[in-house]
Design a protein around this motif. Structure first.
Motif, PDB file in Angstrom:
ATOM      1  N   ILE A 118      28.110  39.580  44.509  1.00 43.99           N
ATOM      2  CA  ILE A 118      28.506  38.217  44.864  1.00 43.99           C
ATOM      3  C   ILE A 118      29.806  37.848  44.150  1.00 43.99           C
ATOM      4  O   ILE A 118      30.688  37.196  44.720  1.00 43.99           O
ATOM      5  N   GLU A 119      29.953  38.268  42.887  1.00 45.21           N
ATOM      6  CA  GLU A 119      31.167  37.958  42.147  1.00 45.21           C
ATOM      7  C   GLU A 119      32.391  38.610  42.779  1.00 45.21           C
ATOM      8  O   GLU A 119      33.486  38.015  42.786  1.00 45.21           O
ATOM      9  N   LYS A 120      32.252  39.806  43.307  1.00 47.00           N
ATOM     10  CA  LYS A 120      33.380  40.464  43.978  1.00 47.00           C
ATOM     11  C   LYS A 120      33.795  39.702  45.228  1.00 47.00           C
ATOM     12  O   LYS A 120      34.989  39.541  45.518  1.00 47.00           O
ATOM     13  N   LYS A 121      32.819  39.217  45.990  1.00 48.24           N
ATOM     14  CA  LYS A 121      33.151  38.430  47.184  1.00 48.24           C
ATOM     15  C   LYS A 121      33.837  37.115  46.799  1.00 48.24           C
ATOM     16  O   LYS A 121      34.738  36.649  47.503  1.00 48.24           O
ATOM     17  N   ILE A 122      33.407  36.525  45.692  1.00 45.93           N
ATOM     18  CA  ILE A 122      34.038  35.278  45.239  1.00 45.93           C
ATOM     19  C   ILE A 122      35.488  35.534  44.841  1.00 45.93           C
ATOM     20  O   ILE A 122      36.388  34.751  45.167  1.00 45.93           O
ATOM     21  N   MET A 123      35.745  36.655  44.152  1.00 40.71           N
ATOM     22  CA  MET A 123      37.112  36.981  43.759  1.00 40.71           C
ATOM     23  C   MET A 123      37.981  37.259  44.975  1.00 40.71           C
ATOM     24  O   MET A 123      39.153  36.857  45.012  1.00 40.71           O
ATOM     25  N   ASN A 124      37.444  37.953  45.985  1.00 45.10           N
ATOM     26  CA  ASN A 124      38.214  38.195  47.212  1.00 45.10           C
ATOM     27  C   ASN A 124      38.525  36.891  47.938  1.00 45.10           C
ATOM     28  O   ASN A 124      39.620  36.721  48.488  1.00 45.10           O
ATOM     29  N   LYS A 125      37.554  35.981  47.944  1.00 41.43           N
ATOM     30  CA  LYS A 125      37.780  34.673  48.569  1.00 41.43           C
ATOM     31  C   LYS A 125      38.841  33.885  47.806  1.00 41.43           C
ATOM     32  O   LYS A 125      39.701  33.235  48.411  1.00 41.43           O
ATOM     33  N   HIS A 126      38.799  33.949  46.492  1.00 41.31           N
ATOM     34  CA  HIS A 126      39.804  33.256  45.671  1.00 41.31           C
ATOM     35  C   HIS A 126      41.187  33.878  45.864  1.00 41.31           C
ATOM     36  O   HIS A 126      42.205  33.175  45.888  1.00 41.31           O
ATOM     37  N   LYS A 127      41.230  35.169  46.018  1.00 41.15           N
ATOM     38  CA  LYS A 127      42.510  35.862  46.219  1.00 41.15           C
ATOM     39  C   LYS A 127      43.162  35.461  47.529  1.00 41.15           C
ATOM     40  O   LYS A 127      44.400  35.377  47.627  1.00 41.15           O
ATOM     41  N   GLY A 128      42.368  35.198  48.568  1.00 39.06           N
ATOM     42  CA  GLY A 128      42.915  34.846  49.877  1.00 39.06           C
ATOM     43  C   GLY A 128      43.190  33.371  50.074  1.00 39.06           C
ATOM     44  O   GLY A 128      43.601  32.965  51.171  1.00 39.06           O
ATOM     45  N   ARG A 129      42.971  32.561  49.049  1.00 35.95           N
ATOM     46  CA  ARG A 129      43.201  31.127  49.194  1.00 35.95           C
ATOM     47  C   ARG A 129      44.690  30.803  49.189  1.00 35.95           C
ATOM     48  O   ARG A 129      45.510  31.525  48.635  1.00 35.95           O
ATOM     49  N   LYS A 130      45.004  29.665  49.803  1.00 35.71           N
ATOM     50  CA  LYS A 130      46.384  29.201  49.877  1.00 35.71           C
ATOM     51  C   LYS A 130      46.871  28.809  48.491  1.00 35.71           C
ATOM     52  O   LYS A 130      46.188  28.113  47.753  1.00 35.71           O
TER      53      LYS A 130
END
Length: 531
Positions: free
Chosen positions: A165-177
């Motif tokens: 779950i933490e990896k998915k959160i980091m990927n989501k944070h990386k793709g944010r504007k």
């Protein structure tokens, strides 16, 4: 011999803020009420809409309690040592974007706690989105040079936090504007959270009619039940006619119109873990119902009858309602209201006003993304059809009966709960008659306005002074009066030498009373006085 009670004795308490590491200390005196602490805290934190917040504590039975703002602090927290309060959001607003920025930040912190403690149920994708917004607010934009390894592991998003779950959160944070403002991040978080089913829900664990463990919660929409994190039932405030409890049973009296426009009334009940937990749930439901539905407070109070040998529970609502808060926001706003535009007319036609969504001058603050009910005022005889007919079969169905539509609101919420309702109705009636004294229904027709206005005002004052009859309040004074009267009568008859009472003194029952009870009692009292 006796120590004089002083009201200048200072008591200390600690208040935990929304971040557990932030603790403030206050002192209060014997005569200070609950609103004293909340006012001090609101002034320190610069909170304008303080009525959305509250102070919670644990009593000596380890039961959660909200500090009553209208009662003395020392009486509510008796024997609680050390005295520790938790500053929390008590009423989650239906639309937080009408509140001040400071209040939205505090609501955001409360929702972060709800997510981390598992109270704000959501899907995996919604949880990852909310967690990425928390990371964005904590660490800012993603930077490959700064945010290395598992940098989100320092934040607690849930009780069970795994690496996947933490990896998915980091990927989501990386793709944010990038370059997004902090307030915009918080508003985006609030926009997602307020549309979740468990938004603003404090879980109260209960059992249904099949003794299945579920939990029930209240928010601005009404009362909801949840099974395995999903909402199974929802009872809107417009459908609830009365709330009470008996022992460990929490009872809601419902009323709604079906497709044939006939009123159906039934009662649902849920068994709580203890009597104290049931009272806490009842009080929480009453407070939410009053806060989100009443147009104004008016010192409304609720009286729950209880059983034969109990006096029941009384609760007096203290503070402003949500409609009063939103009205004050509009009055203090510098922006002029535009209620005649085509956009506002379109919203008014598609979304009827509700108790939590005012009409008229307040139409610009309607909540355009939330489910609507079709009740705009308590004096309009209309109820909503059931929102979930299948879910109602899961509750305790105690009674069901049919009634005419004309009697829908004969026992409405104002009549059952709020005595000031008649006062508000009479005052509105006076204003209408003063503005239109020539109407046939006006009592000012062919008379002086001042004379009839004073008459109505006297009736209102008289109505305020009326108290509801309680049999227990009349029983004990009547019993004492009868006992004292009989004792004095017996004393006069037995001690008097008048010939008027000769016939009564010669009655066999009076002779037995004198010889067996009165004479020994008189001798005993005489011996005690001599000693």
């Amino acid at each position: 011999m006796f120590k004089k009670k002083t009201e200048n004795a200072a008591h200390k308490c600690a208040v935990h803020l929304l971040e557990d590491f932030n603790v403030v200390e206050y002192e209060f005196l014997e005569f200070h009420k609950g609103n004293y602490l909340l006012d001090q805290l609101s002034q320190q934190l610069n909170i304008k809409e303080k009525d959305y917040f509250g102070l919670r504590y644990l009593d000596i039975c380890k039961q959660r309690q909200w500090l009553d703002l209208g009662k003395l602090i020392i009486k509510q927290c008796k024997d609680v040592n050390p005295l520790i309060f938790s500053f929390r959001v008590k009423f989650y607003p239906a639309d937080p974007f009408h509140l001040s920025a400071n209040v939205r930040v505090l609501l955001y912190k409360q929702l972060k706690r709800d997510v981390s403690h598992g109270r704000l149920y959501c899907s995996i994708d919604e949880f990852i989105t909310l967690a990425s917004l928390i990371v964005q607010e904590e660490f800012g934009d993603y930077d490959a040079n700064v945010h290395t390894d598992n940098y989100v592991s320092t934040l607690q998003f849930s009780v069970r936090q795994i690496d996947a779950i933490e990896k998915k959160i980091m990927n989501k944070h990386k793709g944010r504007k990038k370059g997004q403002d902090l307030n915009a991040v918080i508003d985006e978080f609030l926009g997602i959270a307020r549309n979740l089913e468990a938004y603003g829900i404090e879980p109260h664990y209960v059992k249904d009619h099949q003794s299945c463990q579920i939990y029930i919660g209240v928010n601005f929409l009404g009362i909801s039940t949840f099974v395995s994190g999903k909402r199974s039932q929802q009872f809107r405030w417009s459908e609830i006619r009365k709330l009470n409890y008996e022992g460990r049973m929490f009872i809601a009296h419902m009323g709604y119109t079906d497709a044939s426009r006939e009123l159906k009334k039934f009662t649902v009940g849920f068994k709580c873990t203890s009597g104290a937990a049931c009272r806490y749930l009842w009080r929480s439901a009453i407070e939410h119902m009053l806060f989100f539905t009443l147009p104004r407070c008016g010192n409304a109070y609720v009286n729950c009858g209880g059983g034969i040998f109990s006096r029941g529970t009384k609760f007096k609502y203290t503070g402003r309602t949500e409609r009063e808060i939103l009205t004050d926001i509009i009055c203090t706003s510098n922006c002029p209201l535009e209620t005649n535009g085509s956009e506002n007319r379109k919203k008014a036609n598609s979304m009827p006003a509700t108790p939590s969504s005012p009409k008229g001058d307040l139409s610009n603050i309607r909540y355009n993304t939330l489910p609507r009910s079709k009740i705009s005022d308590y004096w309009i005889p209309y109820t909503m059809p059931p929102s979930d007919d299948s879910g109602r079969e899961n509750g305790y169905r105690v009674q069901s009966q049919m009634a005419d539509e004309d009697s829908i609101y004969h026992n409405n919420f104002i009549k059952n709960y709020c005595n000031p309702g008649f006062d508000n109705f009479a005052q509105n009636h006076i204003r209408q008659n003063v503005n239109n004294p020539t109407s046939k229904s006006s009592p000012l027709r062919n008379t002086s306005i001042g004379k009839n206005t004073n008459l109505y005002q006297n009736k209102i004052r008289h109505t305020k002074n009326l108290r509801k009859f309680h049999i227990m309040r009349s029983f004990f004074p009547s019993l004492i009066f009868v006992v004292v009267t009989m004792a004095l009568s017996a004393f006069i008859i037995l001690e008097s030498q008048s010939e008027l009472f000769d016939y009564i003194r010669n009655v066999p029952e009076i002779i037995v009373l004198r010889d067996e009870y009165y004479v020994p009692l008189r001798k005993f009292i005489k011996d005690m006085v001599i000693k």
